[in-house]
Design a protein around this motif. Structure first.
Motif, PDB file in Angstrom:
ATOM      1  N   VAL A   1       0.983  -0.924   0.211  1.00  0.00           N
ATOM      2  CA  VAL A   1       0.418  -0.401  -0.118  1.00  0.00           C
ATOM      3  C   VAL A   1       1.220   1.705  -0.073  1.00  0.00           C
ATOM      4  N   THR A   2       1.961   1.556   0.354  1.00  0.00           N
ATOM      5  CA  THR A   2       2.952   2.194   0.658  1.00  0.00           C
ATOM      6  C   THR A   2       3.887   2.618  -0.383  1.00  0.00           C
ATOM      7  N   ALA A   3       3.744   1.456  -1.218  1.00  0.00           N
ATOM      8  CA  ALA A   3       4.550   1.586  -2.965  1.00  0.00           C
ATOM      9  C   ALA A   3       3.753   2.072  -3.331  1.00  0.00           C
ATOM     10  N   MET A   4       2.572   1.377  -4.153  1.00  0.00           N
ATOM     11  CA  MET A   4       0.986   2.138  -4.662  1.00  0.00           C
ATOM     12  C   MET A   4       0.929   3.599  -4.078  1.00  0.00           C
ATOM     13  N   ASP A   5       0.774   4.128  -2.888  1.00  0.00           N
ATOM     14  CA  ASP A   5       0.763   5.230  -2.378  1.00  0.00           C
ATOM     15  C   ASP A   5       1.555   6.512  -3.032  1.00  0.00           C
ATOM     16  N   PHE A   6       2.761   5.910  -3.392  1.00  0.00           N
ATOM     17  CA  PHE A   6       4.116   6.875  -3.234  1.00  0.00           C
ATOM     18  C   PHE A   6       4.076   6.729  -4.627  1.00  0.00           C
ATOM     19  N   GLY A   7       4.147   6.005  -5.247  1.00  0.00           N
ATOM     20  CA  GLY A   7       3.941   5.424  -7.096  1.00  0.00           C
ATOM     21  C   GLY A   7       2.866   6.469  -7.926  1.00  0.00           C
ATOM     22  N   LEU A   8       1.667   6.102  -7.061  1.00  0.00           N
ATOM     23  CA  LEU A   8       0.353   7.008  -7.783  1.00  0.00           C
ATOM     24  C   LEU A   8       0.554   8.818  -6.932  1.00  0.00           C
TER      25      LEU A   8
ATOM     26  N   LYS B   1       3.301  10.103  -7.163  1.00  0.00           N
ATOM     27  CA  LYS B   1       4.001  10.742  -7.947  1.00  0.00           C
ATOM     28  C   LYS B   1       3.958  10.579  -9.084  1.00  0.00           C
ATOM     29  N   LEU B   2       2.737   9.266  -9.839  1.00  0.00           N
ATOM     30  CA  LEU B   2       2.419   9.779 -11.338  1.00  0.00           C
ATOM     31  C   LEU B   2       1.627  10.922 -11.342  1.00  0.00           C
ATOM     32  N   VAL B   3       0.866  11.290 -10.617  1.00  0.00           N
ATOM     33  CA  VAL B   3      -0.773  12.409 -10.276  1.00  0.00           C
ATOM     34  C   VAL B   3       1.141  13.109 -10.380  1.00  0.00           C
ATOM     35  N   LEU B   4       1.886  13.478  -9.442  1.00  0.00           N
ATOM     36  CA  LEU B   4       1.948  14.380  -9.851  1.00  0.00           C
ATOM     37  C   LEU B   4       2.933  15.047 -10.950  1.00  0.00           C
ATOM     38  N   LEU B   5       3.012  13.790 -11.413  1.00  0.00           N
ATOM     39  CA  LEU B   5       3.833  14.028 -13.050  1.00  0.00           C
ATOM     40  C   LEU B   5       2.807  14.753 -14.441  1.00  0.00           C
ATOM     41  N   VAL B   6       1.566  13.826 -13.882  1.00  0.00           N
ATOM     42  CA  VAL B   6       0.279  14.556 -14.612  1.00  0.00           C
ATOM     43  C   VAL B   6       0.210  15.380 -15.379  1.00  0.00           C
TER      44      VAL B   6
END
Length: 74
Positions: free
Chosen positions: A58-65, A67-72
């Motif tokens: 869950v922590t990895a998904m939270d961190f990854g998503l 970062k993805l939202v910040l990128l988009v």
């Protein structure tokens, strides 16, 4: 011509149903086997490891998503 009876079977009263429930509960509890100390430790350890793995996922998904939202959306 005789009329057929269509009466529904009567349910036992509420106190008899509660008593039956309690009796069945105690009968089921008599079947329970208490785990040994070794079994208790091993299952507790397995649950602890499983929870840690899920927390990491869950922590990895939270961190990854995040970062993805910040990128988009910048």
């Amino acid at each position: 011509m005789a009329k057929a009876r269509t009466d529904k079977p009567r349910k036992p009263n509420i106190f008899m149903r509660i008593g039956l429930y309690i009796k069945q509960t105690f009968n089921e509890l008599r079947k329970v086997v208490t785990p040994t100390g070794k079994e208790l430790f091993s299952w507790s350890f397995a649950v602890f490891v499983f929870v840690l793995v899920l927390m990491a996922l869950v922590t990895a998904m939270d961190f990854g998503l995040g970062k993805l939202v910040l990128l988009v959306f910048g």
